[in-house]
Design a protein around this motif. Structure first.
Motif, short mmCIF file in Angstrom:
data_model
loop_
_atom_site.label_atom_id
_atom_site.label_comp_id
_atom_site.label_asym_id
_atom_site.label_seq_id
_atom_site.Cartn_x
_atom_site.Cartn_y
_atom_site.Cartn_z
N SER A 95 -1.03 2.67 4.66
CA SER A 95 -2.38 3.05 4.22
C SER A 95 -2.99 2.05 3.25
N ASN A 99 -7.25 3.18 6.13
CA ASN A 99 -7.40 4.52 5.57
C ASN A 99 -6.89 5.60 6.51
N THR A 305 2.26 16.65 9.67
CA THR A 305 2.00 15.21 9.55
C THR A 305 2.08 14.49 10.88
N THR A 311 -2.74 10.21 10.64
CA THR A 311 -2.31 10.63 9.32
C THR A 311 -2.99 9.75 8.27
N THR A 312 -2.87 10.14 7.02
CA THR A 312 -3.51 9.42 5.91
C THR A 312 -2.54 9.28 4.74
N ARG A 313 -2.99 8.59 3.74
CA ARG A 313 -2.15 8.36 2.55
C ARG A 313 -1.74 9.67 1.88
N LEU A 314 -2.62 10.68 1.94
CA LEU A 314 -2.32 11.96 1.29
C LEU A 314 -1.02 12.56 1.82
N GLN A 315 -0.85 12.52 3.16
CA GLN A 315 0.39 13.05 3.74
C GLN A 315 1.61 12.26 3.24
N ILE A 317 1.92 10.78 0.34
CA ILE A 317 2.17 11.17 -1.05
C ILE A 317 2.88 12.52 -1.10
N ILE A 318 2.46 13.46 -0.25
CA ILE A 318 3.10 14.78 -0.22
C ILE A 318 4.57 14.65 0.14
#
Length: 333
Positions: A95, A99, A305, A311-315, A317-318
């Motif tokens: 990512s 994005n 995910t 998918t994105t960076r948020l996944q 991080i989680i």
């Protein structure tokens, strides 16, 4: 002999163990590249399985406290490191350049589906059966689960390398082309590979009592041993997976990560099942309530995910946060 029991000797053996693990995996990769699929994947997975089984059995044979849980802790830690650590870091790394990330969901869902089946069967079922104990299978149950795990892994391997190869290739990423290694290079690596594997086994056997003693002296849970084994086994492919993600090839990263997790259960558990029955060693695979929740949380999160192909960076991080929570709760259960 006193030198090998000294601090310098132990450090050198630990460095040597890491070196020979990396060397064995490298030799297997060279041979695998020459033989092609599906034999290449089998050779690489076989080498990694020998390393993992050798590390686990060397610890179990020491008869240390809670040695019956070492196999469970090592394989479970592998799943957590792959699904939360490697995949989380890989998504974050990818990512940094894009994005919104994409990959072939059909192949990834197939791999993840097999992983769900294997994980539930091996880590949850022992807590629900009336087999060998509260968290254990009976010998018959263990044999059956070992066979079914192997069948599931081989079925996935054929799915990935023969019948549905296109599901594991991102059409938007240029296919990598590497020079096929010469017969001489393959022969040299084929000769080095068994030597490296034997040295891994010998060094693991020598280091295992020291590692267990130091962990006990530090007042840490014995499950830390499993985490150490998993980190060592996953080191080569984990680095490769993260580098692939950073190079804009998340598909390859996911293939490597999920393939490592599947081999850890699908090959290591059958091999261990056979050895513990032959050697009459205690083996408990069922998870305690805390780790059952962590596993189910990971599987649910992984499904969200990996199911859509985007998918994105948020996944990422989680997943990484769940991995850090797993590590923290392993040290502070």
């Amino acid at each position: 002999m006193e030198f090998f029991n000294s601090t310098i000797g132990l450090i050198l053996m630990a460095v040597g163990l890491i070196f020979f693990v990396l060397l064995a995996v490298h030799c297997a990769e060279v041979i695998a590249h020459k033989t092609g699929e599906p034999f290449g994947t089998l050779i690489l997975a076989g080498a990694v399985t020998i390393i993992e089984v050798a590390l686990i059995v060397s610890m179990m044979l020491s008869k240390a406290a809670n040695s019956e849980f070492i196999a469970r802790d090592a394989v479970f830690s592998t799943i957590m490191i792959v699904l939360n650590g490697i995949i989380g870091i890989s998504i974050i790394a990818a990512s940094l350049k894009k994005n919104i990330l994409s990959f072939q969901s059909d192949g990834v869902k197939g791999a993840f589906g097999v992983l769900i089946g294997l994980s539930i069967s091996i880590f949850i079922f022992p807590s629900l059966t009336q087999g060998g104990g509260e968290l254990s299978f009976s010998s018959k149950q263990l044999s059956f689960m070992g066979i079914t795990s192997l069948v599931l892994y081989v079925s996935f391997l054929l799915f990935q390398t023969v019948s549905h190869k296109a599901f594991f290739i991102d059409p938007e990423v240029a296919e990598e082309h590497h020079d096929i290694p010469s017969n001489k290079k393959v022969l040299i690596n084929a000769l080095i590979l068994p030597i490296a594997l034997v040295l891994v086994v010998l060094l693991a056997k020598k280091l295992s009592p020291f590692i267990e003693t130091e962990i006990a002296n530090a007042g840490l849970p014995t499950s830390i041993v499993g985490v150490i084994i998993a980190l060592l086994v996953l080191l080569p492919e984990g680095i490769t997976a993260i580098k692939a993600a950073y190079s804009n090839n998340l598909q390859k990263s996911l293939n490597l990560a999920l393939g490592s997790a599947l081999a850890s259960i699908g090959l290591t558990i059958p091999a261990l099942s056979l050895l513990v029955i032959l050697l009459d060693l205690p083996l408990s695979l069922g998870l305690d309530p805390l780790n059952r929740v962590i596993l189910l949380t990971t599987l649910i999160l992984g499904g969200l995910t990996l199911s859509t192909g985007r998918t994105t960076r948020l996944q990422g991080i989680i997943h990484l946060i769940i991995f850090l929570e797993f590590l923290f709760l392993t040290v502070e259960p």
